[in-house]
Design an enzyme around this catalytic site. Structure first.
Site: not given
Ligand code: G3I
Length: 321
Positions: A135, A176, A212, A240
């Site tokens: 990104e 990506n 997306h 994705e």
């Molecule tokens: O690990 C913490 C945990 O300790 C905490 O208790 C919990 C409470 O909010 O959060 C956890 O972290 C989360 C993490 O996923 C792991 O589950 C984050 O809040 C959450 O924001 C994060 O979201 C991820 C996101 O990327 C972050 O930008 C999504 O799962 C993941 O699917 C998403 O993937 C991205 C790609 O990497 C790049 N392209 C876009 C795509 C969708 O956003």
């Protein structure tokens, strides 16, 4: 019988899914994920990112990423590494240091070479790939302002790609991004970047088209756009894919979603160097969408009960095109 088996019959390398470590305790979920007739490739949704792999400078933790790499190997699935250099999910030591160019270059090189080097050879074939840079663009096609760009300009991209190539010469190296599915300023910027990198001899093998998308809003220029990118001498992959809707879901929305999945998959099928397609998790149970877009969801081809939705049949129809 399944999406990956069909994709391979039709000449593609894989049909895959993202997954994430906490989901792997759900045995009904893993029963579907582990079937390599259904999914021939997996991408870790979070556990190979910078905050997960190098939480403190020079201290690397691979337990989460290894769990998914091992699963892929056990299942006979390809692995897409995701990702090494991205503005999001950075540990605070990266974002809070006031870097100079030399220091940040060294930090990028250490991170990329250690992470990519760790997973070298963990794949089943040379199609194993890495989203090395994730990104890098704003939607208007300018470079995103982040710690990397603000310190190093666009040179951070070649620094990362060169380090990745040295760490694993067999991995396909990708950049990506999202909102590059159709033609437009952001896709043009990506194409200009690829052209520039190639002219400098910087290694770049592929462009990841995140996809997306929103129900009813699949760009009509997707195939043409994928052709334009691959004409530059790189492969592309749908990395994705999910197609969200405003809830509640209705039969009409689910039907449109089926059509939209078919449209995206058909575009990849029609482009020779579109090598594979990955959904950003296969089930609504674990989709990232509802937590990010309030009131939206139901973006995946399986529902929250792990039952197939009309979108599944749309994917099948797309793969058969
Ligand atoms: O690990 C913490 C945990 O300790 C905490 O208790 C919990 C409470 O909010 O959060 C956890 O972290 C989360 C993490 O996923 C792991 O589950 C984050 O809040 C959450 O924001 C994060 O979201 C991820 C996101 O990327 C972050 O930008 C999504 O799962 C993941 O699917 C998403 O993937 C991205 C790609 O990497 C790049 N392209 C876009 C795509 C969708 O956003």
């Amino acid at each position: 019988n399944g999406l990956n088996a069909l994709a391979k019959t039709q000449g593609k390398l894989y049909f895959g899914s993202a997954t994430d470590n906490p989901e792997l305790t759900n045995t009904a979920y893993t029963a579907i994920l582990d079937n390599n007739m259904m999914f021939g490739q997996i991408t870790p949704g979070n556990s190979m990112k910078w905050d997960a792999t190098e939480p403190e400078p020079g201290t690397f933790t691979f337990s989460g990423g290894d769990q998914i790499a091992d699963l892929a190997k056990t299942n006979g699935q390809l692995l897409r590494g995701h990702n090494t250099v991205w503005y999001s999910q950075l540990p605070s030591w990266v974002t809070s240091t006031s870097w100079n160019a030399t220091g940040l270059t060294a930090a990028i090189q250490r991170h990329v070479s250690t992470v990519v080097g760790h997973y070298k050879g963990q794949s089943l074939s040379s199609s194993y790939s890495w989203d090395v840079v994730n990104e890098p663009f704003n939607d208007d096609g300018t470079f995103r302002s982040d710690v990397f760009y603000d310190t190093l300009g666009e040179s951070y991209i070649s620094i990362a790609l060169i380090a990745a190539r040295a760490a694993d010469p067999n991995a396909k190296l990708y950049i990506n991004d999202y909102n590059i599915e159709g033609t437009g300023a952001k896709s043009t910027a990506m194409q200009n970047l690829v052209t520039s990198l190639k002219s400098q001899g910087v290694p770049i093998d592929g462009v990841g088209i995140e996809s997306h998308l929103i129900v009813g809003e699949v760009p009509t220029t997707m195939q043409e756009n994928l052709e334009a990118i691959t004409a530059l001498g790189v492969e592309v992959a749908i990395t994705e894919l999910d197609i969200r809707m405003t809830l509640p879901e209705t039969a009409a929305l689910l039907d449109q979603q089926k059509t939209d999945y078919q449209t995206v998959i058909s575009a990849c099928m029609a482009v020779e160097k579109c090598v594979g397609m990955t959904v950003w998790d296969y089930t609504d149970l674990y989709s990232w969408v509802p937590s990010t877009f309030s009131g939206q969801g139901a973006a995946c081809p399986w529902d929250e009960n792990l039952d197939r939705k009309p979108a599944y049949d749309g994917i099948v129809a797309g793969l058969q095109s």
